[in-house]
Design a protein around this motif. Structure first.
Motif, PDB file in Angstrom:
ATOM      1  N   ILE A   1       0.824  -1.209   0.000  1.00 10.39           N
ATOM      2  CA  ILE A   1       0.000   0.000   0.000  1.00 10.39           C
ATOM      3  C   ILE A   1       0.862   1.265   0.000  1.00 10.39           C
ATOM      4  CG2 ILE A   1      -1.736   1.323   1.255  1.00 10.39           C
ATOM      5  CD1 ILE A   1      -2.903  -1.238   2.249  1.00 10.39           C
ATOM      6  N   THR A   2       1.714   1.400   1.023  1.00 18.50           N
ATOM      7  CA  THR A   2       2.462   2.647   1.166  1.00 18.50           C
ATOM      8  C   THR A   2       3.440   2.861   0.021  1.00 18.50           C
ATOM      9  OG1 THR A   2       2.302   2.423   3.575  1.00 18.50           O
ATOM     10  CG2 THR A   2       3.916   3.976   2.714  1.00 18.50           C
ATOM     11  N   LEU A   3       4.260   1.874  -0.261  1.00 17.71           N
ATOM     12  CA  LEU A   3       5.289   2.030  -1.287  1.00 17.71           C
ATOM     13  C   LEU A   3       4.709   2.280  -2.681  1.00 17.71           C
ATOM     14  CD1 LEU A   3       8.334   2.140  -1.374  1.00 17.71           C
ATOM     15  CD2 LEU A   3       8.374  -0.295  -1.914  1.00 17.71           C
ATOM     16  N   PRO A   4       3.661   1.563  -3.120  1.00 19.34           N
ATOM     17  CA  PRO A   4       3.089   1.911  -4.431  1.00 19.34           C
ATOM     18  C   PRO A   4       2.495   3.311  -4.488  1.00 19.34           C
ATOM     19  CG  PRO A   4       2.444  -0.309  -3.792  1.00 19.34           C
ATOM     20  CD  PRO A   4       3.097   0.308  -2.599  1.00 19.34           C
ATOM     21  N   GLN A   5       1.938   3.793  -3.377  1.00 23.48           N
ATOM     22  CA  GLN A   5       1.384   5.135  -3.367  1.00 23.48           C
ATOM     23  C   GLN A   5       2.470   6.215  -3.414  1.00 23.48           C
ATOM     24  OE1 GLN A   5      -1.925   6.117  -3.393  1.00 23.48           O
ATOM     25  NE2 GLN A   5      -2.336   3.953  -3.798  1.00 23.48           N
ATOM     26  N   LEU A   6       3.700   5.845  -3.096  1.00 23.32           N
ATOM     27  CA  LEU A   6       4.816   6.791  -3.103  1.00 23.32           C
ATOM     28  C   LEU A   6       5.655   6.694  -4.375  1.00 23.32           C
ATOM     29  CD1 LEU A   6       6.124   6.404   0.570  1.00 23.32           C
ATOM     30  CD2 LEU A   6       4.606   8.175  -0.332  1.00 23.32           C
TER      31      LEU A   6
END
Length: 320
Positions: free
Chosen positions: A232-237
């Protein structure tokens, strides 16, 4: 006033609406105001950026020794001479390795700091300011502090004092290329100066992630921690990470201040900009070869930037 009669009832004739007058002054001339406020910046950008870039490109094809108004056209001879200069080519290779190391290290450190600060429930503004504060420090001043206080190479230096507590002999951090301890000095200095700025970029991106994504992941059984961060976090960044890596690559090849102040009297670890400085502004004052070297360095930065942008998907939509 004339009247009209309708069914015996007199009514006043409706007056014609006067045409609207065009607004004058600051609000009435938006185009003029635009050029009025932007022209000083455009003039400065043209005079101090675009004209020097064009002049440098033009000089790279001429013999320009001790003058910036050459008359002898030499074609690509200046480029060939710079590519045959072992000092310049070695510096390009060295800083390609340096960029390959410092870019992911700074990216990981700044992202880690952003994750830690974002999870704080109190004093978030304080820690955000503390980590960002080194960005305001001058590269020259920080290099002198690292050289004369922390990694001075004498017994009273901070790092040698700490190592002395564990029985380690004094280390000449900047005086010996074998082993290359000077890279530790330069890398820690650059991490301290840059990590706070990119932490702010990641922190802003983290705060824009919809919390509904984490709630949906928790309902689906995703465990908080590495699993949530990875999916979740890494793809959104991704967009922010690509921009950060792009800026870090450019900054790595343009490094000058800390290297010049830390390794000014040495013959190793010189960045490409130092070699260009010595060529164009040293004893030879060959502005033609110096300009050719600048063009070569610019092309190298462009190639590396496009390669990493294509690898990371810079400019592609989220659905691809």
């Amino acid at each position: 006033m004339s009247t009209t009669t309708t069914r015996g009832v007199e009514r006043p004739a409706s007056a014609k609406a006067s045409p609207a007058r065009p607004r004058r002054g600051l609000r009435g001339s938006s185009t003029f105001n635009f050029w009025l406020f932007t022209s000083p910046f455009l003039i400065g950008l043209t005079v101090f950026v675009y004209v020097p870039i064009g002049w440098s490109l033009w000089l790279s094809f001429f013999e320009a020794r001790f003058t910036v108004t050459p008359s002898k056209f030499v074609g690509f001879d200046n480029y060939w001479q710079m590519l045959q200069d072992s000092k310049f080519t070695d510096s390009l290779v060295t800083f390609t390795v340096f960029a390959a190391f410092i870019v992911p290290t700074t990216w990981a450190l700044s992202l880690g700091l952003a994750l830690l600060v974002n999870r704080l429930r109190f004093m978030k503004a304080f820690f955000r300011s503390v980590f960002f504060l080194p960005t305001a420090c001058s590269y020259v001043a920080a290099a002198l502090v690292w050289k004369m206080s922390m990694f001075s190479g004498v017994r009273f230096g901070l790092m040698n004092t700490i190592l002395g507590w564990f029985g380690v002999e004094n280390i000449a951090w900047l005086a010996n290329p074998d082993p290359p301890w000077y890279w530790l000095v330069i890398v820690t200095l650059r991490l301290w100066l840059q990590a706070g700025f990119y932490m702010i970029l990641f922190l802003a991106a983290l705060q824009n992630i919809p919390p509904e994504l984490y709630e949906a992941a928790a309902i689906d059984g995703a465990k908080p921690g590495w699993q949530t961060f990875r999916h979740i976090t890494l793809p959104q960044l991704r967009a922010t990470s690509t921009a950060v890596i792009l800026l870090l690559v450019i900054a790595a090849y343009q490094a000058f201040d800390e290297f010049y102040n830390l390794l000014a009297k040495t013959t190793w670890g010189r960045p490409p900009l130092v070699e260009l400085y010595n060529t164009a502004l040293g004893e030879s004052q060959d502005y033609g070869e110096g300009s050719a070297g600048a063009v070569i360095l610019t092309l190298l930065i462009l190639i590396v930037t496009l390669a990493q942008g294509r690898f990371l998907g810079f400019g592609r939509g989220d659905d691809k």
